[in-house]
Structure formats: structure tokens, C-alpha cells
Design a protein around this motif. Sequence first.
Motif, PDB file in Angstrom:
ATOM      1  N   GLU A   1     -45.191   4.482 -34.851  1.00  0.00           N
ATOM      2  CA  GLU A   1     -43.877   3.993 -34.415  1.00  0.00           C
ATOM      3  C   GLU A   1     -43.637   4.202 -32.922  1.00  0.00           C
ATOM      4  OE1 GLU A   1     -40.446   4.987 -37.052  1.00  0.00           O
ATOM      5  OE2 GLU A   1     -41.921   6.363 -37.918  1.00  0.00           O
ATOM      6  N   ASP A   2     -44.429   5.065 -32.313  1.00  0.00           N
ATOM      7  CA  ASP A   2     -44.142   5.536 -30.949  1.00  0.00           C
ATOM      8  C   ASP A   2     -44.689   4.579 -29.885  1.00  0.00           C
ATOM      9  OD1 ASP A   2     -43.253   7.098 -28.898  1.00  0.00           O
ATOM     10  OD2 ASP A   2     -44.777   8.658 -29.126  1.00  0.00           O
ATOM     11  N   VAL A   3     -44.062   3.435 -29.756  1.00  0.00           N
ATOM     12  CA  VAL A   3     -44.461   2.450 -28.747  1.00  0.00           C
ATOM     13  C   VAL A   3     -43.957   2.923 -27.378  1.00  0.00           C
ATOM     14  CG1 VAL A   3     -44.269   0.056 -27.989  1.00  0.00           C
ATOM     15  CG2 VAL A   3     -44.360   0.590 -30.434  1.00  0.00           C
ATOM     16  N   PRO A   4     -44.840   3.129 -26.394  1.00  0.00           N
ATOM     17  CA  PRO A   4     -44.408   3.661 -25.098  1.00  0.00           C
ATOM     18  C   PRO A   4     -43.580   2.657 -24.298  1.00  0.00           C
ATOM     19  CG  PRO A   4     -46.739   3.090 -25.040  1.00  0.00           C
ATOM     20  CD  PRO A   4     -46.295   2.930 -26.467  1.00  0.00           C
TER      21      PRO A   4
ATOM     22  N   ARG B   1     -50.586  -6.851 -24.101  1.00  0.00           N
ATOM     23  CA  ARG B   1     -49.753  -6.396 -25.203  1.00  0.00           C
ATOM     24  C   ARG B   1     -50.371  -5.139 -25.818  1.00  0.00           C
ATOM     25  NH1 ARG B   1     -47.067  -9.616 -23.061  1.00  0.00           N
ATOM     26  NH2 ARG B   1     -45.870 -11.370 -23.941  1.00  0.00           N
ATOM     27  N   ILE B   2     -49.577  -4.447 -26.601  1.00  0.00           N
ATOM     28  CA  ILE B   2     -50.073  -3.295 -27.340  1.00  0.00           C
ATOM     29  C   ILE B   2     -50.368  -3.748 -28.764  1.00  0.00           C
ATOM     30  CG2 ILE B   2     -47.739  -2.523 -27.946  1.00  0.00           C
ATOM     31  CD1 ILE B   2     -48.744   0.334 -27.842  1.00  0.00           C
ATOM     32  N   ALA B   3     -51.518  -3.348 -29.286  1.00  0.00           N
ATOM     33  CA  ALA B   3     -51.820  -3.590 -30.692  1.00  0.00           C
ATOM     34  C   ALA B   3     -51.243  -2.454 -31.519  1.00  0.00           C
ATOM     35  CB  ALA B   3     -53.324  -3.706 -30.912  1.00  0.00           C
ATOM     36  N   LEU B   4     -51.556  -1.222 -31.112  1.00  0.00           N
ATOM     37  CA  LEU B   4     -51.028  -0.034 -31.785  1.00  0.00           C
ATOM     38  C   LEU B   4     -50.999   1.139 -30.810  1.00  0.00           C
ATOM     39  CD1 LEU B   4     -53.061  -0.251 -35.112  1.00  0.00           C
ATOM     40  CD2 LEU B   4     -50.591  -0.561 -34.930  1.00  0.00           C
ATOM     41  N   PRO B   5     -49.985   2.004 -30.890  1.00  0.00           N
ATOM     42  CA  PRO B   5     -49.988   3.229 -30.084  1.00  0.00           C
ATOM     43  C   PRO B   5     -50.946   4.242 -30.703  1.00  0.00           C
ATOM     44  CG  PRO B   5     -48.045   3.186 -31.482  1.00  0.00           C
ATOM     45  CD  PRO B   5     -48.755   1.871 -31.703  1.00  0.00           C
ATOM     46  N   LEU B   6     -51.563   5.068 -29.879  1.00  0.00           N
ATOM     47  CA  LEU B   6     -52.483   6.082 -30.376  1.00  0.00           C
ATOM     48  C   LEU B   6     -51.912   7.486 -30.131  1.00  0.00           C
ATOM     49  CD1 LEU B   6     -55.854   4.360 -29.355  1.00  0.00           C
ATOM     50  CD2 LEU B   6     -54.846   4.531 -31.641  1.00  0.00           C
TER      51      LEU B   6
ATOM     52  N   GLN C   1     -61.356  -8.419 -27.086  1.00  0.00           N
ATOM     53  CA  GLN C   1     -59.986  -8.502 -27.594  1.00  0.00           C
ATOM     54  C   GLN C   1     -59.221  -7.182 -27.516  1.00  0.00           C
ATOM     55  OE1 GLN C   1     -62.731  -9.417 -29.391  1.00  0.00           O
ATOM     56  NE2 GLN C   1     -62.592 -11.644 -29.428  1.00  0.00           N
ATOM     57  N   PHE C   2     -59.944  -6.081 -27.373  1.00  0.00           N
ATOM     58  CA  PHE C   2     -59.291  -4.771 -27.402  1.00  0.00           C
ATOM     59  C   PHE C   2     -59.829  -3.854 -26.307  1.00  0.00           C
ATOM     60  CE2 PHE C   2     -59.276  -6.244 -31.823  1.00  0.00           C
ATOM     61  CZ  PHE C   2     -57.945  -6.058 -32.190  1.00  0.00           C
ATOM     62  N   GLY C   3     -58.979  -2.935 -25.869  1.00  0.00           N
ATOM     63  CA  GLY C   3     -59.392  -1.863 -24.981  1.00  0.00           C
ATOM     64  C   GLY C   3     -58.474  -0.671 -25.203  1.00  0.00           C
ATOM     65  N   ILE C   4     -59.040   0.511 -25.216  1.00  0.00           N
ATOM     66  CA  ILE C   4     -58.223   1.723 -25.308  1.00  0.00           C
ATOM     67  C   ILE C   4     -57.881   2.147 -23.891  1.00  0.00           C
ATOM     68  CG2 ILE C   4     -58.087   4.097 -26.136  1.00  0.00           C
ATOM     69  CD1 ILE C   4     -60.128   3.401 -28.265  1.00  0.00           C
ATOM     70  N   VAL C   5     -56.591   2.259 -23.606  1.00  0.00           N
ATOM     71  CA  VAL C   5     -56.146   2.568 -22.247  1.00  0.00           C
ATOM     72  C   VAL C   5     -55.039   3.615 -22.277  1.00  0.00           C
ATOM     73  CG1 VAL C   5     -56.671   0.209 -21.493  1.00  0.00           C
ATOM     74  CG2 VAL C   5     -54.336   0.797 -22.131  1.00  0.00           C
ATOM     75  N   GLN C   6     -54.873   4.287 -21.157  1.00  0.00           N
ATOM     76  CA  GLN C   6     -53.710   5.156 -20.987  1.00  0.00           C
ATOM     77  C   GLN C   6     -52.509   4.278 -20.673  1.00  0.00           C
ATOM     78  OE1 GLN C   6     -56.555   8.606 -19.092  1.00  0.00           O
ATOM     79  NE2 GLN C   6     -54.769   7.961 -17.910  1.00  0.00           N
ATOM     80  N   SER C   7     -51.365   4.619 -21.243  1.00  0.00           N
ATOM     81  CA  SER C   7     -50.199   3.743 -21.119  1.00  0.00           C
ATOM     82  C   SER C   7     -49.674   3.652 -19.694  1.00  0.00           C
ATOM     83  CB  SER C   7     -49.080   4.218 -22.050  1.00  0.00           C
ATOM     84  OG  SER C   7     -48.713   5.555 -21.779  1.00  0.00           O
ATOM     85  N   ASP C   8     -50.031   4.608 -18.829  1.00  0.00           N
ATOM     86  CA  ASP C   8     -49.544   4.541 -17.453  1.00  0.00           C
ATOM     87  C   ASP C   8     -50.358   3.590 -16.577  1.00  0.00           C
ATOM     88  OD1 ASP C   8     -51.791   6.163 -17.366  1.00  0.00           O
ATOM     89  OD2 ASP C   8     -50.912   7.675 -16.059  1.00  0.00           O
TER      90      ASP C   8
ATOM     91  N   VAL D   1     -50.048  11.781 -21.278  1.00  0.00           N
ATOM     92  CA  VAL D   1     -49.871  10.330 -21.241  1.00  0.00           C
ATOM     93  C   VAL D   1     -50.410   9.765 -22.553  1.00  0.00           C
ATOM     94  CG1 VAL D   1     -52.081  10.043 -20.036  1.00  0.00           C
ATOM     95  CG2 VAL D   1     -50.381   8.204 -19.978  1.00  0.00           C
ATOM     96  N   LYS D   2     -49.725   8.780 -23.092  1.00  0.00           N
ATOM     97  CA  LYS D   2     -50.143   8.224 -24.377  1.00  0.00           C
ATOM     98  C   LYS D   2     -51.267   7.211 -24.202  1.00  0.00           C
ATOM     99  CE  LYS D   2     -47.280   7.834 -27.668  1.00  0.00           C
ATOM    100  NZ  LYS D   2     -47.984   8.773 -28.581  1.00  0.00           N
ATOM    101  N   ALA D   3     -52.267   7.322 -25.062  1.00  0.00           N
ATOM    102  CA  ALA D   3     -53.307   6.297 -25.145  1.00  0.00           C
ATOM    103  C   ALA D   3     -52.840   5.209 -26.104  1.00  0.00           C
ATOM    104  CB  ALA D   3     -54.615   6.909 -25.639  1.00  0.00           C
ATOM    105  N   VAL D   4     -53.181   3.970 -25.800  1.00  0.00           N
ATOM    106  CA  VAL D   4     -52.796   2.851 -26.669  1.00  0.00           C
ATOM    107  C   VAL D   4     -53.993   1.935 -26.879  1.00  0.00           C
ATOM    108  CG1 VAL D   4     -50.415   2.927 -25.821  1.00  0.00           C
ATOM    109  CG2 VAL D   4     -52.033   1.310 -24.804  1.00  0.00           C
ATOM    110  N   LEU D   5     -53.980   1.242 -28.010  1.00  0.00           N
ATOM    111  CA  LEU D   5     -54.963   0.191 -28.257  1.00  0.00           C
ATOM    112  C   LEU D   5     -54.352  -1.099 -27.727  1.00  0.00           C
ATOM    113  CD1 LEU D   5     -57.696  -0.596 -29.527  1.00  0.00           C
ATOM    114  CD2 LEU D   5     -56.456  -1.078 -31.658  1.00  0.00           C
ATOM    115  N   MET D   6     -54.905  -1.569 -26.611  1.00  0.00           N
ATOM    116  CA  MET D   6     -54.342  -2.721 -25.910  1.00  0.00           C
ATOM    117  C   MET D   6     -55.024  -4.009 -26.364  1.00  0.00           C
ATOM    118  SD  MET D   6     -54.859  -3.529 -21.895  1.00  0.00           S
ATOM    119  CE  MET D   6     -55.107  -5.252 -21.481  1.00  0.00           C
TER     120      MET D   6
END
Length: 346
Positions: free
Chosen positions: A291-294, A106-111, A76-83, A239-244
Motif C-alpha cells: 500500500e505504501d506508494v511513495p 510509473r510504479i508497478a509495486l512499492p518494495l 519493462q521493469f527496473g528496481i530503483v530507489q524512489s528518490d 529511501v524506498k525501493a520500487v519496482l518501476m
Amino acid sequence: MLAAAVWLLGFAATGPGASAQQFEKNILTGGPSGTYIQIGRDLASVANACGLEYTIRESAGSLENFLGVRKLPHTQFGIVQSDVLEYLKTFSSEDPDIARAILGVRIALPLYNEEVHILARRDITSLSDLNGRRVAVGVEDSGTFLTASLVLDLAGVQPAARVTINPTASLERLLANEIDAFFYVAGAPTKLFQSAEIDSTKFHLLPIDDPTLTSVYIPTSIPAGTYPFQAEETPVVAVKAVLMTYEYTPKKNAYHRDSCKAVSDLSKLILTNFRQLQEVGHPKWREVNLEDVPPGWEVGSCSSAGLEQDYELQCGALPVQSALPESLESKANAAYRAKICADIGC
């Protein structure tokens, strides 16, 4: 290129769906010594304290995680770079399978932000000096690989060889004069560059101040003294990491329903334990701005559901503190920000 993409897209042609095996909740992270897996362990620890189990899985990095969430069951989740989205659009724009894979993410949360490190020989003073050189760009399908590929192409740089090896091997080969530079995308400071073997008279961090790159990525700098060999501040990009996650549809089937709940639960757990994560978790949690959604990413509906004030979780919820005014962004992202502000303040 895209070896993981070919395998994963063929693994489950129908996308995330039901499976005969017992339901599991998995988070794809990264290598055993990287920041991603430490962030994942922090999440698992918070969940365990609430009586919930999320399994942390090692991986090659961002691209494998992206496609794993999109195609592997019980992931259900993966940590990825937003690019990663830009990478797939750039290098696989004509692949219909990749195009379909992008639609459901989708993004769950920005990291946090991850700095682009380029360790190079001293005679290499700019990105353009990498033309005709031997440059290590990370393991294929890793986050470093996809960012390095984009950076080199956006800057119009053509190395003589793009060597696909991991960061540890890259440092060994640089010290042995078998390559001229290598990329490593990681949150600074990273342990790899603490090595006493990196001689400041022979090697340095390459400045990244190309106007095209600073318009696409986040301009930042690595302060002087961050690493033993680094005497001066170095301008770089990040580059921002996000919890995808994936846009699960609870009414579709039991698997989608349970997976959506898993996303909602973890989102609530992060929100209600955010201060604790910043205090006792990996130091990068202190840089997380919820709050920082890429750009280019949309907040998932299952994540948003978990942020509702009345969402029921046995750990409880923090009291409402404030609310964020409406903005011109998408309704989903605006609602997400309002919920974040209501719980932890803005």
C-alpha cells in the motif's frame, strides 16, 4: 555525471517501441551480490512456476535502471530507489530529454526501505565533519551515487573529493586510509559491513539526523548489534525501493500491447504469491508494504489492470478478503490500494 542518461536517451529517441527481435520480458536489477538482483530472482522464480519467463539483468543500479526502462526495448521493469525522480529533477531540470523521460515512468509495486549507511573514521562525528574530506559516493549512475549526491547537497556539505567507486572498493580504501568515509545505500543488514576488518575503535556508522534530510527521507535507525562493529543504535534515513515500469498504451502497437500484458501478469503474480515471497524469498520481502506508494510516483495502468479480480492468469487468484475506503489521493493510486486490500487484506 549522467553518463548512462546521455547514452540511453540517444539509444532510442522514440522511447519504448516495437523491435524486430523476438519479444522479451526483462527486469533490470543491480550488481551480482546486491539485494536488487535477489529480489529479481524471486520474481523470476514465481513467474517460472506459472510458466512465464522474465529475464533478470544486472546493472549499475537505479539511474541506469530508470533510463533503461524508459528507453531500452524489451525492458519493462527496473528496481530503483524512489528518490531517482528527485535526483533527475534536481540535477537535470533544464535537460528536455530528461524531462520527457520522467513523464512516462510509473510504479508497478512499492518494495522495501533501504537504509543510508555512511561508514566513517571515528574522528568524524557528524555530516558537517565531511566538509573538506575524501568521501566515496558510489559508482556514477548507481542508486548510492544519486542518494549520496542529494544527501550531501541537501545538507550543504562540500567534501574535498567525491570519489566514484563501488562499495567494495570504498571499504578497501577506507581501511587503507585513502578516503575518510563512504556512502552505501542498501537494506540492513548488508553483507559488506559484516567484515571482521572493520575495527570498532577506528570506524563507525555516522548518525544522520539532519532536519532537512529527515523531512525528505524516511527517518529510521539501524539497531545496535546489526553489525559486529556497531555497539549502539544509529539514527539514519532510508529511501524506498520500487519496482518501476512504463505507461504502455496497448492500442499503440503490438510491442506496447505485449509489454502491458507482461506488466499486468507480473503484478498479478506478485499479488497472488505475496505470502510465499515473504516466507521463502529474500528477507526484505517481509518489510514490503504494497500500500505504501511513495510521494511523486503514480501507479501504472497496466499494473492496475493485473490487480483486477477478473484478470485472467493461469495461476489463478486469491479470494477477495476486504476493501479499502476511498481517500483523497489520486484515483489511480486509490484504486490500486483497494485492489491490494481486496486480495491480501490491509
